[in-house]
Design a protein around this motif. Structure first.
Motif, mmCIF file in Angstrom:
data_model
loop_
_atom_site.group_PDB
_atom_site.id
_atom_site.type_symbol
_atom_site.label_atom_id
_atom_site.label_comp_id
_atom_site.label_asym_id
_atom_site.label_seq_id
_atom_site.Cartn_x
_atom_site.Cartn_y
_atom_site.Cartn_z
ATOM 1 N N GLU A 81 -1.376 21.581 10.509
ATOM 2 C CA GLU A 81 -1.434 20.240 9.937
ATOM 3 C C GLU A 81 -2.462 19.360 10.617
ATOM 4 N N VAL A 82 -2.908 18.370 9.865
ATOM 5 C CA VAL A 82 -3.805 17.339 10.397
ATOM 6 C C VAL A 82 -2.949 16.127 10.718
ATOM 7 N N ARG A 83 -3.134 15.600 11.913
ATOM 8 C CA ARG A 83 -2.348 14.435 12.340
ATOM 9 C C ARG A 83 -3.281 13.284 12.695
ATOM 10 N N LEU A 84 -2.879 12.113 12.282
ATOM 11 C CA LEU A 84 -3.565 10.887 12.693
ATOM 12 C C LEU A 84 -2.665 10.225 13.734
ATOM 13 N N TYR A 85 -3.221 9.909 14.883
ATOM 14 C CA TYR A 85 -2.389 9.370 15.961
ATOM 15 C C TYR A 85 -3.149 8.290 16.727
ATOM 16 N N TRP A 86 -2.390 7.488 17.440
ATOM 17 C CA TRP A 86 -3.006 6.629 18.461
ATOM 18 C C TRP A 86 -2.263 6.871 19.766
ATOM 19 N N ARG A 87 -2.957 6.642 20.846
ATOM 20 C CA ARG A 87 -2.321 6.767 22.154
ATOM 21 C C ARG A 87 -2.907 5.712 23.078
ATOM 22 N N THR A 88 -2.155 5.396 24.102
ATOM 23 C CA THR A 88 -2.659 4.428 25.073
ATOM 24 C C THR A 88 -3.235 5.176 26.265
ATOM 25 N N ILE B 225 2.304 9.459 16.302
ATOM 26 C CA ILE B 225 1.666 10.137 15.172
ATOM 27 C C ILE B 225 1.977 9.297 13.939
ATOM 28 N N VAL B 226 0.940 8.775 13.309
ATOM 29 C CA VAL B 226 1.106 7.787 12.246
ATOM 30 C C VAL B 226 1.125 8.444 10.865
ATOM 31 N N ARG B 227 0.297 9.449 10.684
ATOM 32 C CA ARG B 227 0.246 10.175 9.409
ATOM 33 C C ARG B 227 0.079 11.652 9.730
ATOM 34 N N SER B 228 0.529 12.497 8.802
ATOM 35 C CA SER B 228 0.241 13.925 8.950
ATOM 36 C C SER B 228 0.125 14.555 7.571
ATOM 37 N N VAL B 229 -0.728 15.542 7.503
ATOM 38 C CA VAL B 229 -0.922 16.303 6.259
ATOM 39 C C VAL B 229 -0.721 17.769 6.616
ATOM 40 N N ALA B 230 0.317 18.388 6.031
ATOM 41 C CA ALA B 230 0.593 19.800 6.322
ATOM 42 C C ALA B 230 -0.039 20.665 5.235
ATOM 43 N N PHE B 231 -0.593 21.792 5.651
ATOM 44 C CA PHE B 231 -1.185 22.726 4.694
ATOM 45 C C PHE B 231 -0.204 23.856 4.439
ATOM 46 N N ASP B 232 0.044 24.149 3.168
ATOM 47 C CA ASP B 232 0.968 25.231 2.802
ATOM 48 C C ASP B 232 0.182 26.480 2.416
ATOM 49 N N GLY B 233 0.841 27.626 2.604
ATOM 50 C CA GLY B 233 0.266 28.891 2.146
ATOM 51 C C GLY B 233 -1.113 29.158 2.698
#
Lengths: 125, 190
Positions: A37-44, A54-62
Motif C-alpha cells: 500500500e501507499v501511505r500518506l503520513y506526517w511525522r514530527t 498515517i492520514v491516507r492509504s491506498v491498498a493494491f489488490d491482486g
C-alpha cells in the motif's frame, strides 16, 4: 532481489492543502506480499517525542510480483509542513510491502505556498 | 537551525543503542539464573530504557512474548482496571518488561510483584537496587558521552573540549546532556 519505487506525477514535491497527489508505484518482488500500500503520513522531528500519523492509504489488490499501479489521493487541509527550532512537521508518501516492511518513501511539503513554513522566520518560507 | 536538521533531534538520539560492556548471551544467561525476575538499575539518563528495549528482541528470539509496561513522572500510575486486564491476558511465555517500576509505591509494588509471578519472567528498571535482584547496573562516563556525540556528528572534535563540563553539569545524565546539545544547535541561525 526486491525493489519498490514511488514516483510522483511530474516529480512534484510541493503541494497545497486539498490538492490531489498522483503518482505511480512499481515494484519487483521475489515473494508475493500479503499487502502492498501507499501511505500518506506526517511525522514530527525535533526535541520532543516523535509523533506520526498515517492520514491516507491506498491498498493494491491482486498484485503481481512485478507490477505497476497508479494512485491518487486528496491531500488534507493540514497540518502544514512547518519547521521551528523545537519541532518540524514533515510530510511523506511511502510504498510499503508486508510482511517485511520493505519500503520506498518520498518527502513532500504541504502548505498554502507549497513551501515549508519557517516558524523561526516569522512564518515565512 | 530547523528542528529537522538538528543532529540531536530525538529520533537520532533514540537510534543510539545500549553499549553493553559484556556480551548479550552472558546477560541473558544471568537473567535465567536469577529465575527471570530481575532489575536493571541505574540513575536517570544512564540507558536503562535503552537496555530494556535492546533486550526485548533477544528475549523474543529466546521464545518469550515480551509485554512492555511503562511508568514515568508524567504518567506515574496505571489507569484504573488496566492491570486487571493486563494480568488476565498474560500467557505462560509472556515476559513482563516494566520500565519505571520505582514509580509504584511499596504496597502497589508488592501487589504487582505477586501477580507477576504468573508470568514467565519480570524485568524492571529502577533507580536504586532492592526490589528484585540486580541483573545489571547502568552507568555513564564522559568518554561514553563523547562516543555517543561522535556517533551522532560523525566527529566530536569540535565539541570535545566542552563535553566533560557538560557531563558534570548533568551529573552523568546523558539524555539531558544530549538535550542541551540539541538546544545549542537549535540556537544556530541557518
Amino acid at each position: 532481489m526486491s525493489a519498490l519505487n514511488l514516483q510522483l506525477a511530474d516529480a512534484k514535491t510541493k503541494y497545497r492543502p486539498g490538492e490531489r497527489l498522483e503518482g505511480v508505484a512499481f515494484w519487483e518482488l521475489s515473494e508475493k506480499p500479503r499487502s502492498l500500500e501507499v501511505r500518506l503520513y506526517w511525522r514530527t522531528q525535533g526535541k520532543g517525542t516523535v509523533d506520526l500519523e498515517i492520514v491516507r492509504s491506498v491498498a493494491f489488490d491482486g498484485v503481481a510480483l512485478n507490477d505497476r499501479r497508479p494512485f491518487s489521493m486528496e491531500l488534507p487541509p493540514g497540518p502544514y509542513s512547518v519547521s521551528g527550532k523545537l519541532v518540524s512537521i514533515v510530510w511523506g508518501v511511502e510504498l510499503v510491502a508486508e510482511p517485511g516492511g520493505q519500503s520506498d518513501h518520498l518527502e513532500i511539503t504541504i502548505s498554502p505556498s507549497g513551501e515549508e513554513v519557517r516558524l523561526d522566520r516569522g512564518g515565512k518560507s | 537551525m530547523r528542528a529537522r536538521d538538528n543532529p540531536f533531534r530525538s529520533e537520532r538520539v533514540l537510534s543510539l543503542r545500549y553499549r553493553l560492556g559484556g556480551n548479550w548471551d552472558a546477560l541473558l544467561a544471568r537473567f535465567e539464573r536469577l529465575g527471570r525476575r530481575a532489575a536493571v538499575v541505574g540513575p536517570h539518563g544512564s540507558g536503562k530504557t535503552t537496555l530494556l528495549e535492546d533486550l526485548a528482541p533477544r528475549l523474543r528470539e529466546a521464545g518469550f512474548t515480551t509485554r512492555p509496561l511503562r511508568l514515568d513522572t508524567e504518567t506515574p500510575r496505571f489507569e484504573p482496571g488496566f492491570l486487571d486486564r493486563f494480568f488476565a491476558s498474560l500467557g505462560p511465555r509472556d515476559l513482563i518488561l516494566f520500565d519505571g517500576a520505582e514509580q509504584l509505591g511499596a504496597l502497589a509494588w508488592h501487589r504487582f510483584e505477586r501477580r507477576a509471578r504468573a508470568a514467565a519472567g519480570l524485568l524492571v528498571t529502577q533507580h536504586r537496587p532492592g526490589r528484585l535482584p540486580t541483573l545489571v547496573e547502568t552507568s555513564t562516563t564522559p568518554e561514553l558521552l563523547e562516543t555517543l556525540v561522535a556517533q551522532i556528528l560523525g566527529d566530536a572534535a569540535e565539541l570535545r573540549p566542552t563535553l566533560p563540563a557538560l557531563f558534570e553539569r548533568h551529573q552523568g545524565n546523558l539524555r539531558d546532556a544530549l538535550r542541551e546539545l540539541y538546544d545549542r544547535y537549535a540556537a544556530v541561525s541557518i
